[in-house]
Design a protein around this motif. Structure first.
Motif, PDB file in Angstrom:
ATOM      1  N   ARG A   1     -59.358  -1.153  52.210  1.00 24.94           N
ATOM      2  CA  ARG A   1     -58.776  -1.191  51.114  1.00 24.94           C
ATOM      3  C   ARG A   1     -57.348  -1.809  51.449  1.00 24.94           C
ATOM      4  O   ARG A   1     -56.870  -0.539  51.903  1.00 24.94           O
ATOM      5  N   LEU A   2     -57.328  -2.967  51.707  1.00 20.97           N
ATOM      6  CA  LEU A   2     -55.705  -3.573  51.823  1.00 20.97           C
ATOM      7  C   LEU A   2     -55.266  -3.672  50.553  1.00 20.97           C
ATOM      8  O   LEU A   2     -55.655  -4.247  49.664  1.00 20.97           O
ATOM      9  N   GLY A   3     -53.323  -3.126  50.553  1.00 18.26           N
ATOM     10  CA  GLY A   3     -52.517  -3.526  49.887  1.00 18.26           C
ATOM     11  C   GLY A   3     -50.952  -2.946  50.498  1.00 18.26           C
ATOM     12  O   GLY A   3     -50.758  -3.050  51.315  1.00 18.26           O
ATOM     13  N   PHE A   4     -50.601  -3.341  48.986  1.00 20.57           N
ATOM     14  CA  PHE A   4     -48.796  -3.533  49.413  1.00 20.57           C
ATOM     15  C   PHE A   4     -48.570  -2.107  49.516  1.00 20.57           C
ATOM     16  O   PHE A   4     -48.700  -0.815  48.849  1.00 20.57           O
ATOM     17  N   ALA A   5     -47.478  -1.852  50.865  1.00 22.27           N
ATOM     18  CA  ALA A   5     -46.533  -0.873  50.770  1.00 22.27           C
ATOM     19  C   ALA A   5     -46.105  -0.711  49.600  1.00 22.27           C
ATOM     20  O   ALA A   5     -46.029  -1.693  48.779  1.00 22.27           O
ATOM     21  N   SER A   6     -45.847   0.683  48.834  1.00 22.15           N
ATOM     22  CA  SER A   6     -44.072   0.360  47.736  1.00 22.15           C
ATOM     23  C   SER A   6     -43.114  -0.300  47.641  1.00 22.15           C
ATOM     24  O   SER A   6     -42.557   0.268  48.705  1.00 22.15           O
ATOM     25  N   GLY A   7     -43.652  -1.256  46.866  1.00 21.82           N
ATOM     26  CA  GLY A   7     -41.739  -2.403  46.583  1.00 21.82           C
ATOM     27  C   GLY A   7     -41.909  -2.369  45.566  1.00 21.82           C
ATOM     28  O   GLY A   7     -42.210  -1.943  44.700  1.00 21.82           O
TER      29      GLY A   7
ATOM     30  N   SER B   1     -50.307   2.715  43.600  1.00 25.84           N
ATOM     31  CA  SER B   1     -51.005   1.989  44.045  1.00 25.84           C
ATOM     32  C   SER B   1     -51.456   2.004  45.711  1.00 25.84           C
ATOM     33  O   SER B   1     -52.422   2.196  46.646  1.00 25.84           O
ATOM     34  N   TYR B   2     -50.416   2.538  46.170  1.00 23.01           N
ATOM     35  CA  TYR B   2     -50.395   3.091  47.812  1.00 23.01           C
ATOM     36  C   TYR B   2     -50.975   4.412  47.943  1.00 23.01           C
ATOM     37  O   TYR B   2     -51.110   4.162  49.375  1.00 23.01           O
ATOM     38  N   TRP B   3     -51.362   4.860  47.440  1.00 18.60           N
ATOM     39  CA  TRP B   3     -52.133   6.213  47.349  1.00 18.60           C
ATOM     40  C   TRP B   3     -54.131   5.747  47.222  1.00 18.60           C
ATOM     41  O   TRP B   3     -54.174   6.254  47.733  1.00 18.60           O
ATOM     42  N   LEU B   4     -53.754   4.683  46.992  1.00 13.65           N
ATOM     43  CA  LEU B   4     -56.151   4.183  46.988  1.00 13.65           C
ATOM     44  C   LEU B   4     -56.021   3.662  48.098  1.00 13.65           C
ATOM     45  O   LEU B   4     -57.248   3.168  48.557  1.00 13.65           O
ATOM     46  N   ASN B   5     -55.287   2.468  48.214  1.00 17.34           N
ATOM     47  CA  ASN B   5     -55.554   1.486  49.116  1.00 17.34           C
ATOM     48  C   ASN B   5     -55.106   2.459  50.501  1.00 17.34           C
ATOM     49  O   ASN B   5     -53.718   3.373  50.331  1.00 17.34           O
TER      50      ASN B   5
END
Length: 363
Positions: free
Chosen positions: A121-127, A135-139
């Motif tokens: 699951r690709l996603g953004f680091a916290s920003g 969201s970075y906990w689930l991606n």
């Protein structure tokens, strides 16, 4: 769940993902800004099954896209209605993705990606704008983009897949019925001649430019370039604004008919110029490559401004970090944009077009 036939391509890369689900639920403009990711995925993985889960009217613009196999349209999600989440996650699981790409970077989008069952699951680091709400906990494959613009940041999400592709394509589909409707509107209002489109609406009060200023720009386009303007709107509130602009510049403006998003897409393809603020129709204009003057209010111009030499973006004032919470209501940035700034941007674009392009092109 809707499926599009995809033409046969050369064999996919070794060890490439087979089933990819893009998660970008809303809003219209943000969905449009995510489309280059879809196109880049298709170039990189020509045999992959690619799906997109989306809510609301943005789905209209994805329907029939040549690079999309499956479109999953869901109702607007809220944590107050768990049943809708369960239904949406069921549709996501039914696609059987082995990879998800969370372009939204919010808890609800990352939760859908997680519940889809995808292992990667690709996603953004916290920003500041991306990778929010935990969201970075689930991606589980996080990217920290170095680019500022939303399009480039979305493309950077593909780097863990070995995809380093800066080409920006939209390739939005065109329906014959929409095209015929648009040509009829242009013929009835402008005898098939060139025209500009002015968009009066926006989702936030902080993105609404005053009616009298739009009317002044329409008068300028008429007096300087003999360009009439078609004033577009959506909903009764925007229609009242459009009617006021028309009343202030009756010789320069025509009121657009009520249109769907796909009909608007076809009308924009026929326009020689678009003028409007940072909202869905502006991004749609850029996506169909119509020369665009974008009035940028509270959001950073380097994040949302139109990309490409055919377009101009204007931001005269921006919010401070302390004012970020006011981005939907603070009118100061949009009101700091004066009429001469917009007229100068229009002149810059039109002055660079060849005489043949100042007549109505057949698209």
């Amino acid at each position: 769940m809707e499926r599009n036939p995809i033409p046969q391509f050369k064999p996919p890369h070794r060890n490439s993902p087979q089933r990819i689900l893009i998660v970008r639920l809303s809003a219209i403009g943000d969905v449009i800004l995510g489309v280059p990711v879809l196109c880049a995925l298709r170039r990189a993985f020509p045999k992959a099954e690619i799906g997109w889960i989306v809510q609301g009217p943005g789905s209209q613009l994805l329907r029939g896209h040549p690079d999309l196999n499956t479109l999953i349209t869901i109702p607007k999600l809220s944590f107050r209605t768990p049943s809708k989440f369960l239904e949406a996650s069921s549709l996501a699981r039914a696609f059987h993705p082995d990879l998800t790409i969370d372009l939204q970077g919010l808890m609800k989008s990352s939760l859908l990606a997680y519940l889809s069952g995808a292992k990667v699951r690709l996603g953004f680091a916290s920003g500041e704008y991306d990778g929010r709400e935990g969201s970075y906990w689930l991606n589980n494959r996080l990217v920290t983009p170095t680019s500022r613009h939303m399009v480039h940041r979305g493309l950077e999400l593909l780097q863990p897949l070995g995809v380093v592709d800066s080409a920006i394509e939209y390739r939005l589909a065109e329906q014959e019925t929409d095209s015929l409707m648009a040509k009829r509107v242009v013929e009835e209002n402008f005898s098939g001649g060139p025209f500009a489109m002015i968009n009066v609406g926006a989702g936030w009060p902080s993105k609404l430019w005053p009616n009298d200023r739009y009317a002044a720009v329409a008068k300028h386009l008429w007096n300087r370039w003999q360009f009439p303007s078609l004033v577009m709107w959506g909903g009764e509130t925007e229609k009242r604004r459009a009617l006021e602009i028309q009343s202030l510049a009756p010789e320069a403006c025509k009121l657009a008919p009520s249109t769907s998003l796909t009909e608007l897409r076809s009308l924009l393809r026929l326009a020689s110029l678009f003028v409007g603020s940072d909202t869905g129709p502006m991004h749609l204009s850029v996506a169909v490559d119509t020369p665009t003057v974008a009035l940028i209010g509270p959001m950073p111009i380097e994040r949302v401004g139109p990309l490409g030499p055919r377009h101009r973006a204007i931001q005269n004032e921006r919010l401070t970090k302390q004012q970020k919470s006011e981005r939907k209501t603070n009118l100061s940035p949009i009101l700091s944009i004066e009429v001469p700034m917009v007229c100068e941007a229009c002149d810059s674009i039109l002055g660079e077009l060849s005489p043949s392009l100042l007549t109505r092109p057949t698209r």
